[in-house]
Scaffold this motif. Sequence first.
Motif, PDB file in Angstrom:
ATOM      1  N   SER A  19       0.655  -1.222  -4.815  1.00 59.22           N
ATOM      2  CA  SER A  19      -0.475  -0.560  -5.458  1.00 59.22           C
ATOM      3  C   SER A  19      -0.034   0.713  -6.165  1.00 59.22           C
ATOM      4  O   SER A  19      -0.553   1.042  -7.236  1.00 59.22           O
ATOM      5  N   THR A  22       1.519  -0.396  -9.340  1.00 56.42           N
ATOM      6  CA  THR A  22       0.475  -0.871 -10.242  1.00 56.42           C
ATOM      7  C   THR A  22      -0.269   0.302 -10.871  1.00 56.42           C
ATOM      8  O   THR A  22      -0.561   0.288 -12.071  1.00 56.42           O
ATOM      9  N   GLY A  52      -5.145  -0.809  -9.132  1.00 52.64           N
ATOM     10  CA  GLY A  52      -4.210  -0.140  -8.228  1.00 52.64           C
ATOM     11  C   GLY A  52      -4.918   0.800  -7.273  1.00 52.64           C
ATOM     12  O   GLY A  52      -4.584   0.886  -6.095  1.00 52.64           O
TER      13      GLY A  52
END
Length: 92
Positions: A19, A22, A52
């Motif tokens: 995440s 991202t 994210g």
Amino acid sequence: MADHAQTAIEASAAITSASSKTAVAGGGVSFVGWLAGLDPMTVLGVCIGLGGLLVSFLSFLINWHYKKKEDQRADQLHQIALRKAKGECNVE
């Protein structure tokens, strides 16, 4: 029980790492889109960034849940150890 918690912690760490990457990628695409003045790229970057952020938040909730369960288990073991030390348990 410990194996499940360890697996969940490792999975959560992998999700958190993904995440973060991202979110950085989404921010980078948004910035490039803003510089280039391309609206579709900006929208894509914002969507990736929000994705994210959502994954990071869900990872936080998973970590919190399993940490709470780990704390409860540790408290139970502590209570048993106290009862054993006081001689309240009939355990050898």
